[in-house]
Write a protein that holds these residues in place. Structure first.
Motif, PDB file in Angstrom:
ATOM      1  N   LEU A  66      22.274 -21.395  -5.260  1.00 51.48           N
ATOM      2  CA  LEU A  66      22.789 -22.671  -4.758  1.00 51.48           C
ATOM      3  C   LEU A  66      21.774 -23.191  -3.761  1.00 51.48           C
ATOM      4  O   LEU A  66      21.328 -22.439  -2.877  1.00 51.48           O
ATOM      5  N   ALA A  67      21.371 -24.441  -3.893  1.00 52.18           N
ATOM      6  CA  ALA A  67      20.323 -24.982  -3.030  1.00 52.18           C
ATOM      7  C   ALA A  67      20.663 -26.380  -2.534  1.00 52.18           C
ATOM      8  O   ALA A  67      21.236 -27.192  -3.260  1.00 52.18           O
ATOM      9  N   LEU A  68      20.279 -26.628  -1.290  1.00 57.22           N
ATOM     10  CA  LEU A  68      20.316 -27.956  -0.682  1.00 57.22           C
ATOM     11  C   LEU A  68      18.868 -28.319  -0.406  1.00 57.22           C
ATOM     12  O   LEU A  68      18.139 -27.546   0.232  1.00 57.22           O
ATOM     13  N   VAL A  69      18.431 -29.485  -0.922  1.00 54.78           N
ATOM     14  CA  VAL A  69      17.039 -29.889  -0.765  1.00 54.78           C
ATOM     15  C   VAL A  69      16.952 -31.238  -0.065  1.00 54.78           C
ATOM     16  O   VAL A  69      17.895 -32.027  -0.077  1.00 54.78           O
ATOM     17  N   ASP A  70      15.776 -31.479   0.527  1.00 54.52           N
ATOM     18  CA  ASP A  70      15.544 -32.769   1.179  1.00 54.52           C
ATOM     19  C   ASP A  70      14.958 -33.755   0.168  1.00 54.52           C
ATOM     20  O   ASP A  70      14.875 -33.461  -1.029  1.00 54.52           O
ATOM     21  N   SER A  71      14.527 -34.908   0.631  1.00 54.57           N
ATOM     22  CA  SER A  71      14.043 -35.965  -0.269  1.00 54.57           C
ATOM     23  C   SER A  71      12.728 -35.612  -0.946  1.00 54.57           C
ATOM     24  O   SER A  71      12.355 -36.245  -1.925  1.00 54.57           O
ATOM     25  N   ASP A  72      12.027 -34.598  -0.448  1.00 55.05           N
ATOM     26  CA  ASP A  72      10.778 -34.134  -1.056  1.00 55.05           C
ATOM     27  C   ASP A  72      10.986 -32.877  -1.887  1.00 55.05           C
ATOM     28  O   ASP A  72      10.034 -32.174  -2.200  1.00 55.05           O
ATOM     29  N   TYR A  73      12.260 -32.570  -2.205  1.00 56.58           N
ATOM     30  CA  TYR A  73      12.637 -31.403  -3.007  1.00 56.58           C
ATOM     31  C   TYR A  73      12.348 -30.082  -2.301  1.00 56.58           C
ATOM     32  O   TYR A  73      12.230 -29.055  -2.953  1.00 56.58           O
ATOM     33  N   LYS A  74      12.221 -30.109  -0.993  1.00 60.55           N
ATOM     34  CA  LYS A  74      12.003 -28.876  -0.228  1.00 60.55           C
ATOM     35  C   LYS A  74      13.361 -28.284   0.123  1.00 60.55           C
ATOM     36  O   LYS A  74      14.280 -29.011   0.527  1.00 60.55           O
ATOM     37  N   PHE A  75      13.454 -26.964  -0.013  1.00 70.69           N
ATOM     38  CA  PHE A  75      14.697 -26.287   0.315  1.00 70.69           C
ATOM     39  C   PHE A  75      14.989 -26.388   1.805  1.00 70.69           C
ATOM     40  O   PHE A  75      14.123 -26.108   2.623  1.00 70.69           O
ATOM     41  N   ILE A  76      16.227 -26.778   2.129  1.00 69.37           N
ATOM     42  CA  ILE A  76      16.667 -26.722   3.517  1.00 69.37           C
ATOM     43  C   ILE A  76      17.827 -25.739   3.682  1.00 69.37           C
ATOM     44  O   ILE A  76      18.191 -25.388   4.794  1.00 69.37           O
ATOM     45  N   TYR A  77      18.378 -25.277   2.544  1.00 73.78           N
ATOM     46  CA  TYR A  77      19.393 -24.229   2.568  1.00 73.78           C
ATOM     47  C   TYR A  77      19.478 -23.623   1.173  1.00 73.78           C
ATOM     48  O   TYR A  77      19.454 -24.355   0.180  1.00 73.78           O
ATOM     49  N   ILE A  78      19.536 -22.281   1.105  1.00 69.44           N
ATOM     50  CA  ILE A  78      19.758 -21.620  -0.185  1.00 69.44           C
ATOM     51  C   ILE A  78      20.743 -20.475  -0.013  1.00 69.44           C
ATOM     52  O   ILE A  78      20.867 -19.897   1.070  1.00 69.44           O
ATOM     53  N   ASP A  79      21.453 -20.198  -1.077  1.00 70.18           N
ATOM     54  CA  ASP A  79      22.318 -19.030  -1.168  1.00 70.18           C
ATOM     55  C   ASP A  79      22.069 -18.447  -2.557  1.00 70.18           C
ATOM     56  O   ASP A  79      22.208 -19.154  -3.551  1.00 70.18           O
ATOM     57  N   VAL A  80      21.677 -17.191  -2.609  1.00 64.58           N
ATOM     58  CA  VAL A  80      21.348 -16.550  -3.878  1.00 64.58           C
ATOM     59  C   VAL A  80      22.141 -15.264  -4.028  1.00 64.58           C
ATOM     60  O   VAL A  80      22.255 -14.497  -3.082  1.00 64.58           O
ATOM     61  N   GLY A  81      22.665 -15.037  -5.222  1.00 62.96           N
ATOM     62  CA  GLY A  81      23.253 -13.747  -5.524  1.00 62.96           C
ATOM     63  C   GLY A  81      24.727 -13.733  -5.816  1.00 62.96           C
ATOM     64  O   GLY A  81      25.275 -12.687  -6.146  1.00 62.96           O
ATOM     65  N   ALA A  82      25.393 -14.858  -5.711  1.00 64.84           N
ATOM     66  CA  ALA A  82      26.819 -14.883  -6.038  1.00 64.84           C
ATOM     67  C   ALA A  82      26.993 -14.562  -7.518  1.00 64.84           C
ATOM     68  O   ALA A  82      26.142 -14.880  -8.348  1.00 64.84           O
ATOM     69  N   SER A  83      28.078 -13.955  -7.842  1.00 62.79           N
ATOM     70  CA  SER A  83      28.388 -13.563  -9.208  1.00 62.79           C
ATOM     71  C   SER A  83      28.455 -14.770 -10.130  1.00 62.79           C
ATOM     72  O   SER A  83      29.014 -15.809  -9.780  1.00 62.79           O
ATOM     73  N   GLY A  84      27.920 -14.619 -11.343  1.00 58.17           N
ATOM     74  CA  GLY A  84      27.918 -15.692 -12.326  1.00 58.17           C
ATOM     75  C   GLY A  84      29.291 -16.118 -12.802  1.00 58.17           C
ATOM     76  O   GLY A  84      29.432 -17.145 -13.436  1.00 58.17           O
ATOM     77  N   VAL A  85      30.313 -15.323 -12.493  1.00 61.59           N
ATOM     78  CA  VAL A  85      31.666 -15.713 -12.865  1.00 61.59           C
ATOM     79  C   VAL A  85      32.126 -16.914 -12.024  1.00 61.59           C
ATOM     80  O   VAL A  85      33.049 -17.619 -12.395  1.00 61.59           O
ATOM     81  N   ASN A  86      31.459 -17.165 -10.912  1.00 61.87           N
ATOM     82  CA  ASN A  86      31.810 -18.264 -10.006  1.00 61.87           C
ATOM     83  C   ASN A  86      31.147 -19.574 -10.410  1.00 61.87           C
ATOM     84  O   ASN A  86      30.034 -19.586 -10.930  1.00 61.87           O
ATOM     85  N   SER A  87      31.812 -20.681 -10.119  1.00 61.29           N
ATOM     86  CA  SER A  87      31.229 -22.010 -10.327  1.00 61.29           C
ATOM     87  C   SER A  87      30.381 -22.382  -9.121  1.00 61.29           C
ATOM     88  O   SER A  87      30.489 -21.772  -8.057  1.00 61.29           O
ATOM     89  N   ASP A  88      29.553 -23.411  -9.274  1.00 54.64           N
ATOM     90  CA  ASP A  88      28.755 -23.910  -8.150  1.00 54.64           C
ATOM     91  C   ASP A  88      29.653 -24.257  -6.966  1.00 54.64           C
ATOM     92  O   ASP A  88      29.338 -23.952  -5.816  1.00 54.64           O
ATOM     93  N   VAL A  89      30.762 -24.908  -7.255  1.00 57.30           N
ATOM     94  CA  VAL A  89      31.695 -25.337  -6.215  1.00 57.30           C
ATOM     95  C   VAL A  89      32.304 -24.127  -5.511  1.00 57.30           C
ATOM     96  O   VAL A  89      32.381 -24.087  -4.279  1.00 57.30           O
ATOM     97  N   GLY A  90      32.740 -23.138  -6.284  1.00 59.26           N
ATOM     98  CA  GLY A  90      33.311 -21.937  -5.697  1.00 59.26           C
ATOM     99  C   GLY A  90      32.319 -21.214  -4.811  1.00 59.26           C
ATOM    100  O   GLY A  90      32.664 -20.726  -3.730  1.00 59.26           O
ATOM    101  N   VAL A  91      31.070 -21.148  -5.256  1.00 62.03           N
ATOM    102  CA  VAL A  91      30.027 -20.516  -4.444  1.00 62.03           C
ATOM    103  C   VAL A  91      29.822 -21.317  -3.168  1.00 62.03           C
ATOM    104  O   VAL A  91      29.791 -20.764  -2.067  1.00 62.03           O
ATOM    105  N   PHE A  92      29.679 -22.645  -3.304  1.00 63.46           N
ATOM    106  CA  PHE A  92      29.397 -23.495  -2.143  1.00 63.46           C
ATOM    107  C   PHE A  92      30.446 -23.334  -1.044  1.00 63.46           C
ATOM    108  O   PHE A  92      30.101 -23.158   0.128  1.00 63.46           O
TER     109      PHE A  92
END
Length: 148
Positions: free
Chosen positions: A58-84
């Motif tokens: 899950l990633a939040l990026v700025d206007s230049d596509y640079k990461f400003i927040y990431i979360d990696v490793g949540a189980s694939g059974v989860n949706s993007d929304v559930g992870v967020f």
């Protein structure tokens, strides 16, 4: 976590204004399922309904596509929304603890508008979370908004 101050968030929003003419946006949010081999004795914990095992980036990026927040490793059974909503960022946003700037009028406007994160149509609409219109039965104006 992210910017933490109204000034930091406003700097990100200025990038979206300058590059994309998209005012008050403090980041673009999305998730990506990363395919993986099933873990030995992992059962269905990482099994995604689309027929493969995955973990979520899950990633939040700025206007230049640079990461400003990431979360990696949540189980694939989860949706993007559930992870967020289970990330520190999602919980902090829900509790108004990330230091977003107060509502202000858009350039040339007179109605105060909140600063927000832009997500796809899977995310719920919240004061701090803007999303596209669902991709079915759109008017011309809604299609234009989605392609903005």
């Amino acid at each position: 976590m992210c910017q933490k101050t109204p000034e930091g968030w406003k700097a990100v929003a200025q990038g979206f204004s300058d590059h994309w003419n998209f005012h008050h946006c403090v980041g673009a949010l999305d998730g990506k399922h990363i395919s993986m081999r099933a873990l030995r004795k992992g059962g269905s914990y990482y099994y995604r309904y689309k027929g493969f095992h995955s973990l979520v980036l899950l990633a939040l990026v700025d206007s230049d596509y640079k990461f400003i927040y990431i979360d990696v490793g949540a189980s694939g059974v989860n949706s993007d929304v559930g992870v967020f909503f289970n990330t520190p960022l999602g919980r902090a946003l829900d509790n108004d603890q990330v230091g977003l700037p107060p509502c202000e009028p858009l350039p040339g406007g007179d109605h105060s508008i909140p600063y927000f994160i832009d997500g796809d149509d899977a995310f719920p609409l919240k004061e701090y979370l803007e999303k596209q219109f669902p991709l079915r039965g759109l008017s011309q104006e809604e299609r234009l908004f989605n392609n903005y």
